[in-house]
Design a protein around this motif. Structure first.
Motif, short mmCIF file in Angstrom:
data_model
loop_
_atom_site.label_atom_id
_atom_site.label_comp_id
_atom_site.label_asym_id
_atom_site.label_seq_id
_atom_site.Cartn_x
_atom_site.Cartn_y
_atom_site.Cartn_z
N UNK A 92 34.16 46.03 -4.29
CA UNK A 92 35.28 45.42 -3.58
C UNK A 92 36.15 46.49 -2.94
N UNK A 93 37.07 46.03 -2.05
CA UNK A 93 37.92 47.00 -1.35
C UNK A 93 39.33 46.98 -1.95
N UNK A 94 39.80 48.17 -2.29
CA UNK A 94 41.12 48.29 -2.92
C UNK A 94 42.02 49.19 -2.07
N UNK A 95 43.18 48.67 -1.69
CA UNK A 95 44.19 49.49 -1.03
C UNK A 95 45.23 49.83 -2.09
N UNK A 96 45.49 51.12 -2.27
CA UNK A 96 46.39 51.52 -3.37
C UNK A 96 47.41 52.54 -2.89
N UNK A 97 48.60 52.50 -3.48
CA UNK A 97 49.62 53.50 -3.12
C UNK A 97 50.78 53.45 -4.08
N UNK A 98 51.60 54.50 -4.04
CA UNK A 98 52.88 54.49 -4.77
C UNK A 98 53.91 53.93 -3.79
N UNK A 103 57.89 59.40 -5.15
CA UNK A 103 56.89 60.43 -4.81
C UNK A 103 55.92 60.73 -5.95
N UNK A 104 56.05 60.02 -7.06
CA UNK A 104 55.12 60.26 -8.18
C UNK A 104 53.73 59.74 -7.80
N UNK A 105 52.75 60.64 -7.81
CA UNK A 105 51.42 60.17 -7.37
C UNK A 105 50.29 60.54 -8.32
N UNK A 106 50.62 61.18 -9.44
CA UNK A 106 49.55 61.66 -10.32
C UNK A 106 48.80 60.49 -10.97
N UNK A 126 48.56 57.17 -0.65
CA UNK A 126 49.42 58.26 -1.10
C UNK A 126 50.69 57.74 -1.76
N UNK A 127 51.75 58.56 -1.66
CA UNK A 127 53.02 58.16 -2.31
C UNK A 127 54.05 57.81 -1.24
N UNK A 128 55.21 57.31 -1.67
CA UNK A 128 56.31 56.94 -0.76
C UNK A 128 55.77 56.07 0.39
N UNK A 129 55.04 55.03 0.01
CA UNK A 129 54.34 54.20 1.00
C UNK A 129 55.21 53.03 1.47
N UNK A 131 56.37 49.49 2.83
CA UNK A 131 55.81 48.15 2.62
C UNK A 131 54.84 47.76 3.74
N UNK A 132 55.23 48.05 4.98
CA UNK A 132 54.40 47.65 6.13
C UNK A 132 53.02 48.32 6.08
N UNK A 133 52.97 49.52 5.51
CA UNK A 133 51.69 50.25 5.46
C UNK A 133 50.70 49.56 4.52
N UNK A 134 51.21 49.03 3.40
CA UNK A 134 50.34 48.27 2.49
C UNK A 134 49.75 47.08 3.23
N UNK A 135 50.63 46.37 3.96
CA UNK A 135 50.20 45.14 4.64
C UNK A 135 49.21 45.47 5.76
#
Ligand code: B1M
Length: 214
Positions: A92-98, A103-106, A126-129, A131-135
């Motif tokens: 499946x396809x997963x879009x993931x981010x902080x 800025x915590x991304x570990x 990545x981090x500091x994503x 909202x629009x970028x997730x969508x």
């Protein structure tokens, strides 16, 4: 021997010794030690000790950053080994981010690596994503899952914002949402209308598989 290397990884992070952490991570690969165990129980434990010291006011931000750098440089060595021996078929396809402002991304990167290692096609924002970028990314790649990480109590509220934005974009019917990160809980996930919560990277694999009906 195995306990010894975990202890040495822990000590390297606690002692802000980036060089040793990197050298030990290479040793983990060389001797065929479990890279996930090295990350979670060696380096991760060390970083948690440092976090507690920071919280107690015993150390300051620059020291926290050096310890985090030790973790990041070690992850660059260990992460590629996480997927070895696993099948490459896409589950499946997963879009993931902080989320935005964080800025915590570990932890998020470990979750992304574990999902990739277990056969998911992962798009790591990545981090500091924003909202629009997730969508936008979920729409672009026709994601099955959106995963969000937050490490700050002040940024976890952004998770609800992303869920609402997915709804507004008409994507919520096709996209399941999983959330995680130290201040997040199952109860919080339920409260904001997420489909699932995972406590750590290992749990996230089973949870995402379940969300996909696998
Ligand atoms: Co920061 N920080 N930090 N920090 N930092 C915490 C989170 C904090 C708890 C430390 C403390 O005070 N004890 C505290 C938050 C307090 C709060 O909100 N309640 C804090 C703070 C305050 C801050 C700053 C505000 C400090 C400042 O500037 N005054 C600042 C934040 C800036 C910002 O984001 N805007 C800051 C900065 C930093 C560094 C840059 C120095 C560095 C981050 C480096 C990086 O990530 N690139 C850092 C670090 C390293 C930490 C601690 C010490 C460690 C975090 C970590 O990497 N843990 C942390 C203390 C702590 O957590 N005890 C702390 C290891 C990692 C493997 O675990 O991220 O929990 P974790 O991920 C786990 C699970 O949570 C889960 O699986 C992962 C793997 O098992 N998981 C998911 C995570 N995401 C998931 C997503 C999922 C599923 C599971 O599904 C999608």
């Amino acid at each position: 021997m195995s306990e010894d290397i975990l202890e040495r990884l822990r000590e390297a992070v606690v002692n802000y010794d980036v060089e040793s952490a990197v050298e030990l991570s290479r040793e983990v690969i060389r001797i065929g030690f479990d890279p996930l165990k090295a990350i979670e129980q060696g380096l991760g434990d060390g970083l948690r000790v440092i976090g507690d010291k920071f919280e107690a006011g015993e150390i300051f931000l620059p020291m926290l950053m050096i310890a985090a750098q030790a973790m990041k440089e070690s992850l660059a060595i260990l992460e590629p080994a996480l997927g070895k021996g696993k099948s490459r078929k896409t589950l499946g396809k997963v879009v993931i981010g902080t989320v935005e402002g964080d800025i915590h991304d570990i932890g998020k990167s470990i979750v992304a690596a574990m999902l990739t290692a277990n056969g998911f096609e992962v798009y790591d924002l990545g981090s500091d994503t924003p909202t629009s970028k997730f969508v936008d990314k979920a729409k672009e790649v026709k994601a099955d899952i959106v995963g969000m990480s937050a490490l700050l109590t002040t940024t976890m509220t952004k998770m609800a914002e992303v869920i609402n934005a997915l709804k507004k974009a008409g994507l919520r019917g096709n996209v399941k949402v999983i959330v995680g990160g130290a201040p997040v809980s199952g109860a919080y996930a339920e409260k904001i209308g997420a489909d699932a919560y995972a406590e750590d990277a290992i749990a996230s694999v089973d949870v995402v598989k379940k969300l996909m009906g696998k």
